[in-house]
Design an enzyme around this catalytic site. Structure first.
Site, PDB file in Angstrom:
ATOM      1  CE  LYS A  55      29.550  44.524  36.582  1.00 55.26           C
ATOM      2  NZ  LYS A  55      30.541  45.026  38.563  1.00 55.26           N
ATOM      3  CG  PHE A  95      22.368  44.655  52.495  1.00 54.98           C
ATOM      4  CD1 PHE A  95      22.077  45.648  54.616  1.00 54.98           C
ATOM      5  CD2 PHE A  95      21.804  43.875  52.794  1.00 54.98           C
ATOM      6  CE1 PHE A  95      22.586  44.873  55.186  1.00 54.98           C
ATOM      7  CE2 PHE A  95      21.833  43.217  54.548  1.00 54.98           C
ATOM      8  CZ  PHE A  95      21.940  43.862  55.709  1.00 54.98           C
ATOM      9  CG  ASP A 100      32.777  45.975  51.128  1.00 54.34           C
ATOM     10  OD1 ASP A 100      33.087  45.022  51.861  1.00 54.34           O
ATOM     11  OD2 ASP A 100      32.574  46.485  49.864  1.00 54.34           O
ATOM     12  CG  ASP A 104      36.313  46.690  52.460  1.00 57.34           C
ATOM     13  OD1 ASP A 104      36.676  46.004  52.874  1.00 57.34           O
ATOM     14  OD2 ASP A 104      35.467  46.662  51.316  1.00 57.34           O
ATOM     15  NE  ARG A 109      30.636  50.162  45.815  1.00 59.60           N
ATOM     16  CZ  ARG A 109      31.031  48.973  45.492  1.00 59.60           C
ATOM     17  NH1 ARG A 109      31.552  48.323  45.093  1.00 59.60           N
ATOM     18  NH2 ARG A 109      31.595  48.571  46.887  1.00 59.60           N
ATOM     19  CG  ASP A 171      37.182  40.989  52.903  1.00 55.53           C
ATOM     20  OD1 ASP A 171      36.682  40.311  51.886  1.00 55.53           O
ATOM     21  OD2 ASP A 171      36.333  41.770  53.719  1.00 55.53           O
ATOM     22  CE  LYS A 197      35.061  39.021  48.925  1.00 57.43           C
ATOM     23  NZ  LYS A 197      36.285  40.671  48.954  1.00 57.43           N
ATOM     24  CG  PHE A 236      31.971  37.723  39.392  1.00 55.30           C
ATOM     25  CD1 PHE A 236      31.612  38.675  38.023  1.00 55.30           C
ATOM     26  CD2 PHE A 236      31.901  38.649  41.090  1.00 55.30           C
ATOM     27  CE1 PHE A 236      31.573  39.695  38.782  1.00 55.30           C
ATOM     28  CE2 PHE A 236      31.421  39.918  41.096  1.00 55.30           C
ATOM     29  CZ  PHE A 236      31.155  40.945  39.012  1.00 55.30           C
ATOM     30  CG  ASP A 240      36.205  42.937  43.097  1.00 53.60           C
ATOM     31  OD1 ASP A 240      35.221  43.644  42.709  1.00 53.60           O
ATOM     32  OD2 ASP A 240      36.391  43.389  44.387  1.00 53.60           O
ATOM     33  CG  ASP A 241      40.246  40.197  45.239  1.00 53.45           C
ATOM     34  OD1 ASP A 241      39.103  39.960  45.714  1.00 53.45           O
ATOM     35  OD2 ASP A 241      40.437  39.105  45.549  1.00 53.45           O
TER      36      ASP A 241
HETATM   37  C1  GPP Z   1      32.692  41.855  47.437  1.00 51.00           C
HETATM   38  O1  GPP Z   1      34.230  42.516  48.243  1.00 51.00           O
HETATM   39  C2  GPP Z   1      32.083  41.892  48.873  1.00 51.00           C
HETATM   40  C3  GPP Z   1      30.935  42.458  48.863  1.00 51.00           C
HETATM   41  C4  GPP Z   1      30.629  43.765  48.682  1.00 51.00           C
HETATM   42  C5  GPP Z   1      29.735  41.627  50.387  1.00 51.00           C
HETATM   43  C6  GPP Z   1      29.758  42.365  51.287  1.00 51.00           C
HETATM   44  C7  GPP Z   1      29.525  41.527  52.826  1.00 51.00           C
HETATM   45  C8  GPP Z   1      28.069  42.195  53.548  1.00 51.00           C
HETATM   46  C9  GPP Z   1      27.803  41.769  54.814  1.00 51.00           C
HETATM   47  C10 GPP Z   1      28.650  43.756  53.764  1.00 51.00           C
HETATM   48  P1  GPP Z   1      34.864  43.415  48.129  1.00 51.00           P
HETATM   49  O2  GPP Z   1      34.787  44.406  49.258  1.00 51.00           O
HETATM   50  O3  GPP Z   1      36.145  43.537  47.379  1.00 51.00           O
HETATM   51  O4  GPP Z   1      33.725  43.819  46.881  1.00 51.00           O
HETATM   52  P2  GPP Z   1      33.888  45.976  46.682  1.00 51.00           P
HETATM   53  O5  GPP Z   1      35.275  45.725  45.564  1.00 51.00           O
HETATM   54  O6  GPP Z   1      32.824  46.422  45.267  1.00 51.00           O
HETATM   55  O7  GPP Z   1      34.114  46.962  47.856  1.00 51.00           O
HETATM   56 MG    MG Z   2      34.983  47.268  49.384  1.00 50.42          MG
HETATM   57 MG    MG Z   3      37.022  44.437  45.390  1.00 52.53          MG
HETATM   58 MG    MG Z   4      34.974  44.245  51.464  1.00 51.35          MG
END
Ligand code: GPP
Ligand code: MG
Ligand code: MG
Ligand code: MG
Length: 352
Positions: A55, A95, A100, A104, A109, A171, A197, A236, A240-241
């Site tokens: 974005k 990065f 991440d 995860d 993405r 996390d 995070k 924010f 996202d959650d």
């Molecule tokens: C978002 O969490 C957090 C990050 C992208 C920070 C990652 C940090 C590192 C040091 C690798 P998320 O997992 O909820 O994001 P998304 O939903 O976009 O996967």
């Molecule tokens: Mg993630």
């Molecule tokens: Mg997320």
């Molecule tokens: Mg994550």
């Protein structure tokens, strides 16, 4: 209204135009080291795949903030420097996201396979993430070494990276794959995780970079900005959650993994607060399980508990609380309310 929108579109285009120049500079570094052709081509593809497709809110916010702080005195050179700093946040973000998504076990993405999932990449993505981070310091040296705020920029990127890594650590260890224990979750823990995070690098960093660039020295200005931007970033990440579960994958560009990943998400914390013993049992048995039936049971329980309406109420309250915080701001320390209202406009009721 139309002209503001057009102006925004124009600013975004101008921002995007700078990326190929930066990519070219990284690639010149590779030439300098006589990198083999396949490594050169790999890096080129990797940069275009991971850096520019988001974005761009974080990056463009640096430019917006510099414009607001400098007003009529803003120069072409200011805009260019702010654009470079904005792109550095986008490199930092790339990065983080490349790493991440591995951590995860994500699938998509920005509407395409995660980089580590794309053909022939796999765990090379870990090293690619390190390269993306290194680019930040190559550009800082190239464009800012001669400025009197160079060291502030370097230290800020290092500090914010560390804070984000600490948030990511919490996390991850709050969400072990093989040991689902919902009693480890709490809204307090969630708050800590999301502030570290997400909020520091996504909200505090763009404004702090812009403030260094325009020569703000007053510590109080940084503190007041911090005290608004951190709760804004928290809001924010709650969004996202929420979108992880309720967002449309074709709109958010990613498939949610939080329930299967046993994440200490805002939604599960709300559900835990409302669940009766029977419902709690369903959560204990199904949360964090890597199968679609368990995930569906958790989602059904969120429906039964009306978590969406709890979220809508949270969204309204956050909007009002954040606006009240912005209203109280003392502009005489060297900040402007408009910096923060711009952020609110970008994220309030977002669907992606
Ligand atoms: C978002 O969490 C957090 C990050 C992208 C920070 C990652 C940090 C590192 C040091 C690798 P998320 O997992 O909820 O994001 P998304 O939903 O976009 O996967
Ligand atoms: Mg993630
Ligand atoms: Mg997320
Ligand atoms: Mg994550």
């Amino acid at each position: 209204m139309v002209s503001v929108k057009l102006q925004k579109e124009e600013n975004r285009e101008a921002f995007l135009k700078v990326f190929p120049t930066l990519a070219e500079e990284v690639l010149l570094e590779l030439r300098k080291y006589n990198m083999p052709e396949d490594a050169y081509e790999w890096t080129k593809k990797m940069l275009y795949y991971n850096v520019p497709g988001g974005k761009l809110n974080r990056g463009i916010s640096v430019v917006d903030t510099v414009r607001i702080l400098k007003g009529d005195t803003v120069t072409e050179d200011d805009i260019f420097k702010a654009t470079v700093l904005g792109w550095l946040i986008e490199f930092l973000q790339a990065f983080f996201l490349v790493s991440d998504d591995i951590m995860d076990a994500s699938i998509t993405r920005r509407g395409q396979p995660c980089w580590y999932k794309s053909e022939g990449v796999g765990m090379v993505a870990i090293n690619d993430a390190f390269i993306l981070e290194s680019c930040i310091y190559i550009f800082l040296k190239k464009y800012f070494k001669k400025t009197d705020y160079y060291i502030e920029l370097v230290e800020l990127f290092h500090e914010v990276t560390f804070q984000t890594e600490l948030g990511q650590l919490c996390d991850l260890i709050t969400a072990p794959e093989d040991d689902v224990d919902l009693s480890k979750f709490s809204i307090k823990k969630h708050q800590f995780i999301v502030i570290y995070k997400t909020a520091y690098y996504s909200f505090y960093l763009p404004v702090a970079l812009a403030m260094h660039m325009v020569g703000v020295k007053n510590e109080e200005a940084f503190k007041q900005s911090h005290d608004i931007l951190i709760p804004l970033g928290e809001y924010f990440q709650v969004q996202d959650d929420y979108l992880d579960c309720y967002g449309a994958p074709e709109v958010i560009g990613k498939i949610g993994t939080d329930i299967m990943d046993n994440k200490c998400s805002w939604l599960i914390n709300q559900a835990l607060a409302l669940a009766n013993p029977e419902q709690r049992k369903i959560l204990d048995e199904n949360y964090g399980q890597k199968n679609a039936e368990s995930e569906a049971k958790v989602k059904q329980l969120y429906l039964d508990l009306n978590i969406e309406s709890v979220y809508k109420a949270y969204e309204e309250k956050s909007f009002n609380d954040l606006n009240a915080l912005i209203e109280k701001l003392d502009e005489s320390v060297g900040v402007k309310k408009m910096i923060f209202t711009e952020f609110m406009d970008k994220i309030y009721k977002r669907t992606k």
